[in-house]
Design a protein around this motif. Sequence first.
Motif, PDB file in Angstrom:
ATOM      1  N   ALA A 234       0.828  -1.206   0.000  1.00 63.87           N
ATOM      2  CA  ALA A 234       0.000   0.000   0.000  1.00 63.87           C
ATOM      3  C   ALA A 234       0.865   1.260   0.000  1.00 63.87           C
ATOM      4  CB  ALA A 234      -0.915  -0.008   1.216  1.00 63.87           C
ATOM      5  N   TRP A 235       1.913   1.265   0.809  1.00 65.01           N
ATOM      6  CA  TRP A 235       2.802   2.429   0.829  1.00 65.01           C
ATOM      7  C   TRP A 235       3.544   2.573  -0.500  1.00 65.01           C
ATOM      8  CZ3 TRP A 235       5.255   1.533   6.338  1.00 65.01           C
ATOM      9  CH2 TRP A 235       4.315   1.881   7.309  1.00 65.01           C
ATOM     10  N   ALA A 236       3.909   1.451  -1.113  1.00 66.12           N
ATOM     11  CA  ALA A 236       4.580   1.502  -2.411  1.00 66.12           C
ATOM     12  C   ALA A 236       3.678   2.137  -3.466  1.00 66.12           C
ATOM     13  CB  ALA A 236       5.006   0.098  -2.838  1.00 66.12           C
ATOM     14  N   MET A 237       2.388   1.857  -3.377  1.00 67.49           N
ATOM     15  CA  MET A 237       1.446   2.466  -4.317  1.00 67.49           C
ATOM     16  C   MET A 237       1.460   3.989  -4.180  1.00 67.49           C
ATOM     17  SD  MET A 237      -1.653  -0.299  -3.847  1.00 67.49           S
ATOM     18  CE  MET A 237      -2.836   0.539  -4.896  1.00 67.49           C
ATOM     19  N   THR A 238       1.534   4.492  -2.947  1.00 66.98           N
ATOM     20  CA  THR A 238       1.602   5.936  -2.732  1.00 66.98           C
ATOM     21  C   THR A 238       2.903   6.503  -3.273  1.00 66.98           C
ATOM     22  OG1 THR A 238       0.176   5.879  -0.768  1.00 66.98           O
ATOM     23  CG2 THR A 238       1.671   7.745  -0.978  1.00 66.98           C
ATOM     24  N   VAL A 239       4.014   5.837  -3.003  1.00 67.82           N
ATOM     25  CA  VAL A 239       5.316   6.319  -3.487  1.00 67.82           C
ATOM     26  C   VAL A 239       5.327   6.382  -5.009  1.00 67.82           C
ATOM     27  CG1 VAL A 239       7.773   5.772  -3.651  1.00 67.82           C
ATOM     28  CG2 VAL A 239       6.585   5.541  -1.449  1.00 67.82           C
ATOM     29  N   VAL A 240       4.870   5.335  -5.650  1.00 67.18           N
ATOM     30  CA  VAL A 240       4.834   5.312  -7.121  1.00 67.18           C
ATOM     31  C   VAL A 240       3.934   6.437  -7.641  1.00 67.18           C
ATOM     32  CG1 VAL A 240       4.042   3.992  -9.123  1.00 67.18           C
ATOM     33  CG2 VAL A 240       5.368   2.861  -7.329  1.00 67.18           C
ATOM     34  N   LEU A 241       2.778   6.622  -7.010  1.00 68.39           N
ATOM     35  CA  LEU A 241       1.860   7.667  -7.436  1.00 68.39           C
ATOM     36  C   LEU A 241       2.490   9.045  -7.299  1.00 68.39           C
ATOM     37  CD1 LEU A 241      -1.010   8.665  -8.216  1.00 68.39           C
ATOM     38  CD2 LEU A 241      -1.576   8.599  -5.777  1.00 68.39           C
ATOM     39  N   PHE A 242       3.070   9.343  -6.140  1.00 66.33           N
ATOM     40  CA  PHE A 242       3.643  10.672  -5.909  1.00 66.33           C
ATOM     41  C   PHE A 242       4.868  10.916  -6.784  1.00 66.33           C
ATOM     42  CE2 PHE A 242       1.904  11.965  -1.458  1.00 66.33           C
ATOM     43  CZ  PHE A 242       0.622  11.653  -1.870  1.00 66.33           C
ATOM     44  N   VAL A 243       5.688   9.886  -6.975  1.00 66.74           N
ATOM     45  CA  VAL A 243       6.857  10.040  -7.849  1.00 66.74           C
ATOM     46  C   VAL A 243       6.410  10.293  -9.289  1.00 66.74           C
ATOM     47  CG1 VAL A 243       8.806   8.817  -8.884  1.00 66.74           C
ATOM     48  CG2 VAL A 243       8.455   8.732  -6.411  1.00 66.74           C
ATOM     49  N   ALA A 244       5.417   9.552  -9.752  1.00 64.53           N
ATOM     50  CA  ALA A 244       4.930   9.735 -11.121  1.00 64.53           C
ATOM     51  C   ALA A 244       4.386  11.148 -11.326  1.00 64.53           C
ATOM     52  CB  ALA A 244       3.857   8.695 -11.430  1.00 64.53           C
ATOM     53  N   LEU A 245       3.643  11.643 -10.365  1.00 64.95           N
ATOM     54  CA  LEU A 245       3.085  12.996 -10.477  1.00 64.95           C
ATOM     55  C   LEU A 245       4.184  14.052 -10.410  1.00 64.95           C
ATOM     56  CD1 LEU A 245      -0.109  12.528  -8.270  1.00 64.95           C
ATOM     57  CD2 LEU A 245      -0.039  12.856 -10.747  1.00 64.95           C
ATOM     58  N   THR A 246       5.205  13.811  -9.586  1.00 61.15           N
ATOM     59  CA  THR A 246       6.321  14.752  -9.490  1.00 61.15           C
ATOM     60  C   THR A 246       7.134  14.772 -10.781  1.00 61.15           C
ATOM     61  OG1 THR A 246       6.448  14.390  -7.096  1.00 61.15           O
ATOM     62  CG2 THR A 246       8.367  15.365  -8.160  1.00 61.15           C
ATOM     63  N   VAL A 247       7.350  13.614 -11.372  1.00 62.31           N
ATOM     64  CA  VAL A 247       8.060  13.544 -12.657  1.00 62.31           C
ATOM     65  C   VAL A 247       7.249  14.226 -13.751  1.00 62.31           C
ATOM     66  CG1 VAL A 247       8.842  11.979 -14.482  1.00 62.31           C
ATOM     67  CG2 VAL A 247       9.371  11.472 -12.076  1.00 62.31           C
ATOM     68  N   ALA A 248       5.930  14.021 -13.732  1.00 56.76           N
ATOM     69  CA  ALA A 248       5.073  14.575 -14.787  1.00 56.76           C
ATOM     70  C   ALA A 248       4.936  16.088 -14.686  1.00 56.76           C
ATOM     71  CB  ALA A 248       3.703  13.904 -14.739  1.00 56.76           C
ATOM     72  N   PHE A 249       4.843  16.601 -13.450  1.00 52.22           N
ATOM     73  CA  PHE A 249       4.505  18.022 -13.281  1.00 52.22           C
ATOM     74  C   PHE A 249       5.594  18.841 -12.595  1.00 52.22           C
ATOM     75  CE2 PHE A 249       0.414  15.753 -13.440  1.00 52.22           C
ATOM     76  CZ  PHE A 249      -0.168  16.408 -14.504  1.00 52.22           C
ATOM     77  N   GLY A 250       6.633  18.207 -12.123  1.00 56.87           N
ATOM     78  CA  GLY A 250       7.735  18.918 -11.492  1.00 56.87           C
ATOM     79  C   GLY A 250       7.669  18.887  -9.980  1.00 56.87           C
ATOM     80  N   PRO A 251       8.791  19.158  -9.322  1.00 53.53           N
ATOM     81  CA  PRO A 251       8.859  19.121  -7.859  1.00 53.53           C
ATOM     82  C   PRO A 251       7.918  20.098  -7.170  1.00 53.53           C
ATOM     83  CG  PRO A 251      11.067  19.176  -8.828  1.00 53.53           C
ATOM     84  CD  PRO A 251      10.090  19.444  -9.936  1.00 53.53           C
ATOM     85  N   VAL A 252       7.423  21.095  -7.899  1.00 54.75           N
ATOM     86  CA  VAL A 252       6.540  22.091  -7.293  1.00 54.75           C
ATOM     87  C   VAL A 252       5.280  21.457  -6.705  1.00 54.75           C
ATOM     88  CG1 VAL A 252       5.289  22.613  -9.437  1.00 54.75           C
ATOM     89  CG2 VAL A 252       5.474  24.353  -7.653  1.00 54.75           C
ATOM     90  N   VAL A 253       4.870  20.314  -7.243  1.00 54.66           N
ATOM     91  CA  VAL A 253       3.619  19.709  -6.777  1.00 54.66           C
ATOM     92  C   VAL A 253       3.801  18.888  -5.508  1.00 54.66           C
ATOM     93  CG1 VAL A 253       2.768  19.600  -9.155  1.00 54.66           C
ATOM     94  CG2 VAL A 253       3.788  17.555  -8.129  1.00 54.66           C
ATOM     95  N   LEU A 254       5.056  18.509  -5.185  1.00 55.92           N
ATOM     96  CA  LEU A 254       5.264  17.564  -4.078  1.00 55.92           C
ATOM     97  C   LEU A 254       4.783  18.085  -2.729  1.00 55.92           C
ATOM     98  CD1 LEU A 254       6.210  14.770  -3.346  1.00 55.92           C
ATOM     99  CD2 LEU A 254       8.536  15.671  -3.093  1.00 55.92           C
TER     100      LEU A 254
END
Length: 391
Positions: A234-254
């Motif tokens: 479950a935690w891995a799913m969150t990490v993958v999700l947040f990393v994917a969004l950060t890669v897609a939109f930049g560190p500003v979203v983290l």
Amino acid sequence: MSTTETTDVTTDVTDQRPWRDRKRYLWPLATVMPGMPFLGAGLVTATGWSGWWWVGPMILFVVLPALDLIFGATDDNPPESERERLEADRYYRWVTYLFLPIQYASLVFSCWVWATWDLPWHADLGLALTMGVVSGVAINTAHELGHKREDVERWLSKIALASSAYGHFYVEHNRGHHVRVATPEDPASSRLGEGFWTFLPRTVWGSLRSSWHLETKRRSKGRKGPWDHEILVAWAMTVVLFVALTVAFGPVVLPWLVLQAMVGFSLLEVVNYLEHYGLKRAKRDDGRYERTDPRHSWNADHTVSNLLLYQLQRHSDHHANPLRRYQTLRHFEESPQLPSGYGSMIVVALFPPVWRAMMDRKVLAHYDGDVSLANIHPRKRERYLSRYART
């Protein structure tokens, strides 16, 4: 977790006409909640007022309580003879499934706004709070799905939890909270005299520790692979999700992703706070706690908020019969009743003196004046016993 049904309810009235769910086509209103970032953007575009990015808190804490006040509560129950048919009707399941694509569309949209729109800080904050409300309500959707036996619903439950980084809830709620509810041993059951801001760190840390212990115990019963660890997955799913969004939109979203996750799981915990405040199951002669029944959860029958929250507020029946689907949950006369729906009560809970002034007397009344029967905060036990001592 017991699956034995509690059946002590008002006897169904025989009627020659076939029973029908009058709310059947209103249940999809629950999809309003995950779509709030889109609603906020539309209102901002139409009016030019950036305050509409705060639409999530506005709906949850202003609009919803107002609608509950206008439309009131209903204590009607579906006939038990209709339960099997209702629970087999896949329409109700698809209503919950529909929440998830809208939830994730809102998350991606929010990240796009944070990354590309030139918003003032207070608008970015408002969007984070609105998205946090979405993630918090998504935990409720995960709660409904996670109690079911079907694998697809259990996986959807974990997916719904990923945006709030609270995947361990799936383990703790089902295998911990439902076993220990309304006892001093349960980190998610608030105690009489315990303010929300004291309860919050206790329940967050306590639930995390409990879930890890429960999962470790389950895995100790046989050789398990790393992908069988439900919390790590479950935690891995969150990490993958947040990393994917950060890669897609930049560190500003983290930072905004982290903030909305914190808002989401805090919303869950404030709901936990009000659902069992001060309630306690008695111990039997053998030292074990009595079976959970409708007396051990605060209930609320307010029509609109129950439509938007898959009848989470009929919490008494849920804890007595955790496998029942939302469309068949019932009102019980013996259940303690909250003064209002969750939207209003969350606001009250944020101000502990106001909460205690409203709810302490209701706990006392529930136990017919015998405060010793309540789940009392240990540091305040002597104070409560002396204040409400029977003469």
